[in-house]
Design a protein around this motif. Structure first.
Motif, PDB file in Angstrom:
ATOM      1  N   GLU A 122       0.824  -1.206   0.000  1.00 45.52           N
ATOM      2  CA  GLU A 122       0.000   0.000   0.000  1.00 45.52           C
ATOM      3  C   GLU A 122       0.865   1.266   0.000  1.00 45.52           C
ATOM      4  N   PRO A 123       0.370   2.361  -0.606  1.00 44.28           N
ATOM      5  CA  PRO A 123       1.074   3.646  -0.488  1.00 44.28           C
ATOM      6  C   PRO A 123       1.145   4.083   0.970  1.00 44.28           C
ATOM      7  N   THR A 124       2.134   4.916   1.275  1.00 43.71           N
ATOM      8  CA  THR A 124       2.282   5.422   2.633  1.00 43.71           C
ATOM      9  C   THR A 124       1.774   6.855   2.732  1.00 43.71           C
ATOM     10  N   LEU A 125       1.432   7.268   3.949  1.00 38.94           N
ATOM     11  CA  LEU A 125       0.787   8.561   4.181  1.00 38.94           C
ATOM     12  C   LEU A 125       1.797   9.694   4.250  1.00 38.94           C
ATOM     13  N   GLY A 126       1.441  10.811   3.642  1.00 37.63           N
ATOM     14  CA  GLY A 126       2.208  12.046   3.767  1.00 37.63           C
ATOM     15  C   GLY A 126       1.305  13.170   4.228  1.00 37.63           C
ATOM     16  N   VAL A 127       1.903  14.206   4.824  1.00 33.83           N
ATOM     17  CA  VAL A 127       1.119  15.317   5.351  1.00 33.83           C
ATOM     18  C   VAL A 127       1.789  16.640   4.975  1.00 33.83           C
ATOM     19  N   ILE A 128       0.978  17.637   4.650  1.00 38.64           N
ATOM     20  CA  ILE A 128       1.431  18.997   4.403  1.00 38.64           C
ATOM     21  C   ILE A 128       0.877  19.868   5.523  1.00 38.64           C
ATOM     22  N   LEU A 129       1.752  20.584   6.212  1.00 35.47           N
ATOM     23  CA  LEU A 129       1.363  21.461   7.303  1.00 35.47           C
ATOM     24  C   LEU A 129       1.732  22.891   6.930  1.00 35.47           C
ATOM     25  N   GLY A 130       0.763  23.778   6.948  1.00 34.93           N
ATOM     26  CA  GLY A 130       1.007  25.157   6.568  1.00 34.93           C
ATOM     27  C   GLY A 130      -0.277  25.830   6.150  1.00 34.93           C
ATOM     28  N   GLN A 174      -1.857  25.677   3.349  1.00 31.41           N
ATOM     29  CA  GLN A 174      -2.731  24.798   2.586  1.00 31.41           C
ATOM     30  C   GLN A 174      -2.544  23.360   3.080  1.00 31.41           C
ATOM     31  N   PRO A 175      -2.994  23.069   4.301  1.00 37.95           N
ATOM     32  CA  PRO A 175      -2.721  21.756   4.902  1.00 37.95           C
ATOM     33  C   PRO A 175      -3.554  20.646   4.266  1.00 37.95           C
ATOM     34  N   GLY A 176      -3.049  19.441   4.408  1.00 36.20           N
ATOM     35  CA  GLY A 176      -3.792  18.290   3.923  1.00 36.20           C
ATOM     36  C   GLY A 176      -2.903  17.076   3.819  1.00 36.20           C
ATOM     37  N   VAL A 185      20.326  -5.304   3.686  1.00 31.92           N
ATOM     38  CA  VAL A 185      19.593  -4.065   3.483  1.00 31.92           C
ATOM     39  C   VAL A 185      19.837  -3.531   2.080  1.00 31.92           C
ATOM     40  N   GLY A 186      18.908  -2.703   1.631  1.00 25.93           N
ATOM     41  CA  GLY A 186      19.068  -1.992   0.381  1.00 25.93           C
ATOM     42  C   GLY A 186      18.711  -0.530   0.576  1.00 25.93           C
ATOM     43  N   MET A 187      19.156   0.295  -0.357  1.00 30.18           N
ATOM     44  CA  MET A 187      18.908   1.736  -0.296  1.00 30.18           C
ATOM     45  C   MET A 187      18.494   2.217  -1.671  1.00 30.18           C
ATOM     46  N   ARG A 188      17.603   3.209  -1.687  1.00 29.67           N
ATOM     47  CA  ARG A 188      17.207   3.834  -2.950  1.00 29.67           C
ATOM     48  C   ARG A 188      16.883   5.293  -2.691  1.00 29.67           C
ATOM     49  N   ILE A 189      17.114   6.140  -3.698  1.00 34.47           N
ATOM     50  CA  ILE A 189      16.671   7.526  -3.669  1.00 34.47           C
ATOM     51  C   ILE A 189      15.798   7.758  -4.886  1.00 34.47           C
ATOM     52  N   ARG A 190      14.587   8.265  -4.667  1.00 38.38           N
ATOM     53  CA  ARG A 190      13.670   8.617  -5.759  1.00 38.38           C
ATOM     54  C   ARG A 190      13.525  10.125  -5.859  1.00 38.38           C
ATOM     55  N   ARG A 191      13.237  10.611  -7.057  1.00 42.12           N
ATOM     56  CA  ARG A 191      13.013  12.035  -7.299  1.00 42.12           C
ATOM     57  C   ARG A 191      11.560  12.258  -7.703  1.00 42.12           C
ATOM     58  N   ILE A 192      10.864  13.093  -6.931  1.00 43.46           N
ATOM     59  CA  ILE A 192       9.456  13.383  -7.154  1.00 43.46           C
ATOM     60  C   ILE A 192       9.331  14.792  -7.729  1.00 43.46           C
ATOM     61  N   PRO A 193       8.689  14.983  -8.882  1.00 40.22           N
ATOM     62  CA  PRO A 193       8.567  16.327  -9.467  1.00 40.22           C
ATOM     63  C   PRO A 193       7.846  17.293  -8.528  1.00 40.22           C
ATOM     64  N   ALA A 194       8.339  18.518  -8.476  1.00 42.12           N
ATOM     65  CA  ALA A 194       7.769  19.520  -7.575  1.00 42.12           C
ATOM     66  C   ALA A 194       6.293  19.751  -7.840  1.00 42.12           C
ATOM     67  N   ALA A 195       5.902  19.742  -9.111  1.00 38.91           N
ATOM     68  CA  ALA A 195       4.520  20.060  -9.465  1.00 38.91           C
ATOM     69  C   ALA A 195       3.522  19.032  -8.958  1.00 38.91           C
ATOM     70  N   LEU A 212       3.490  17.649  -5.944  1.00 37.99           N
ATOM     71  CA  LEU A 212       3.242  17.727  -4.507  1.00 37.99           C
ATOM     72  C   LEU A 212       2.053  18.645  -4.239  1.00 37.99           C
ATOM     73  N   LYS A 213       0.942  18.063  -3.854  1.00 35.43           N
ATOM     74  CA  LYS A 213      -0.261  18.829  -3.531  1.00 35.43           C
ATOM     75  C   LYS A 213      -1.185  17.952  -2.709  1.00 35.43           C
ATOM     76  N   VAL A 214      -2.113  18.567  -2.033  1.00 34.25           N
ATOM     77  CA  VAL A 214      -3.068  17.833  -1.214  1.00 34.25           C
ATOM     78  C   VAL A 214      -3.847  16.858  -2.094  1.00 34.25           C
ATOM     79  N   GLY A 215      -3.976  15.615  -1.618  1.00 35.10           N
ATOM     80  CA  GLY A 215      -4.724  14.597  -2.331  1.00 35.10           C
ATOM     81  C   GLY A 215      -3.940  13.849  -3.383  1.00 35.10           C
ATOM     82  N   ALA A 216      -2.671  14.219  -3.604  1.00 33.95           N
ATOM     83  CA  ALA A 216      -1.875  13.606  -4.669  1.00 33.95           C
ATOM     84  C   ALA A 216      -1.422  12.197  -4.293  1.00 33.95           C
ATOM     85  N   LEU A 217      -1.103  11.416  -5.315  1.00 37.33           N
ATOM     86  CA  LEU A 217      -0.465  10.113  -5.172  1.00 37.33           C
ATOM     87  C   LEU A 217       0.887  10.236  -5.852  1.00 37.33           C
ATOM     88  N   LEU A 218       1.959  10.321  -5.076  1.00 32.19           N
ATOM     89  CA  LEU A 218       3.281  10.675  -5.594  1.00 32.19           C
ATOM     90  C   LEU A 218       4.083   9.450  -6.017  1.00 32.19           C
TER      91      LEU A 218
END
Length: 333
Positions: free
Chosen positions: A214-222, A224-226, A262-272, A274-280
């Motif tokens: 399942e996707p994991t939860l993220g939160v925006i505080l400020g 325009q919270p959500g 263990v394994g490691m990864r870095i992902r890059r998420i486009p700035a545009a 990131l918004k409330v309700g998005a699936l990144l």
């Protein structure tokens, strides 16, 4: 989240890290720490000439050891604009501060290192309270923010004015954040940079908020919270985040398997996105395992070195002599 000891990483099957008995120290004292640093000559020892890994160039790395029993367990990381000032947090409620030394463009050590207890709103150290499990860190505009697992809180500190003597103030979070699993809370926290629609907002992401797939939860505080969610791939969990100057979001991720390590990864998420309700989601910049010089990578920081964007990673050794505190430095291609 605390991982198992390195014996488990080697396939011996341990599934819980045990904390050693730690020496008691006065509640608000700063603790000087002598830090020894062993250089990492090559990120992939079997290919010592290789420096390009995915979209990153390996610059240098260190294996750090401290002279005090509270050194270790580093789960959140920040580097100052010039790259020399380092601040980290342990996952048992202590600040680590110091100055990174380098020579010919390669890290050589951590000088002037000190540990200091993180203070709650009353001045009582967090390690003596229910807020002891500090897992994520960011500093922006003179304010430090910490994410606390188990209680699922975000704490605010006036870093520019008071430094390690600053006292915590709780930042309100939505009830969905308070309902996160006990040891799967806000492992990642960051501040949206200037020039973006959400500039100045706090962004936090849970290590894993649901089932394996399942996707994991993220939160925006400020202003325009959500809430939003982050797609997970390949069993990786989120362990930290950092923003690039252009607003893109970097996610540090880790998987653990008892017989594989263990394994490691870095992902890059486009700035545009990131918004409330998005699936990144976004592409991987790098992926590594125990064939490279990694451990339980939990901290990520970004700074500029001239025109180069530098990514710095640090590992949480779980206060176990079977694991390492690994500091790695890469340049974004």
């Amino acid at each position: 989240m605390r991982l198992t000891r390195r014996a488990a990483l080697a396939g011996l099957g341990a599934v819980a890290a045990a904390r050693p008995a730690l020496a008691e120290t006065p509640d608000t004292s700063r603790i000087p720490v002598a830090v020894s640093a062993r250089p990492i000559a090559a990120f992939e020892p079997r290919n010592p000439e290789k420096t390009r890994f995915g979209r990153l160039d390996f610059r240098s790395g260190l294996v750090l050891s401290g002279s005090h029993s509270r050194f270790g367990g580093l789960s959140g990381l920040w580097r100052g604009p010039g790259g020399t000032d380092l601040v980290a947090v342990t996952d048992n409620g202590f600040w680590l501060t110091g100055t990174l030394a380098s020579r010919n463009g390669r890290l050589t050590g951590l000088e002037g290192a000190e540990l200091a207890p993180i203070l709650g709103s009353s001045g009582r150290p967090l390690h003596r309270s229910r807020y002891y499990d500090t897992e994520s860190l960011c500093i922006a505009d003179g304010i430090a923010y910490l994410g606390v697992e188990r209680t699922h809180d975000v704490l605010r500190f006036d870093w520019a004015t008071e430094g390690v003597m600053a006292r915590a103030r709780i930042v309100p979070v939505p009830r969905e954040v308070k309902r996160l699993p006990d040891n799967r809370g806000l492992e990642a926290i960051g501040i949206v940079p200037p020039g973006q629609p959400l500039a100045g907002a706090i962004v936090g992401i849970a290590e894993r908020s649901g089932a394996e797939d399942e996707p994991t939860l993220g939160v925006i505080l400020g202003r325009q919270p959500g809430l939003f969610r982050v797609i997970r791939h390949g069993g990786f969990d989120i362990t930290d985040l950092a923003f690039l100057p252009d607003g893109d979001l970097l996610l540090l991720e880790r998987w653990y398997r008892a017989l594989r390590g263990v394994g490691m990864r870095i992902r890059r998420i486009p700035a545009a996105s990131l918004k409330v309700g998005a699936l990144l989601d976004g592409p991987a910049l790098i992926e590594a395992d125990l064939g490279q010089e990694i451990d339980n990578m939990e901290g990520l920081a970004v700074h500029q070195d001239g025109l180069k964007t530098v990514l710095t990673l640090i590992s949480d050794d779980n206060f176990s002599f079977l694991q390492r505190t690994v500091l790695l430095e890469f340049a974004l291609v």
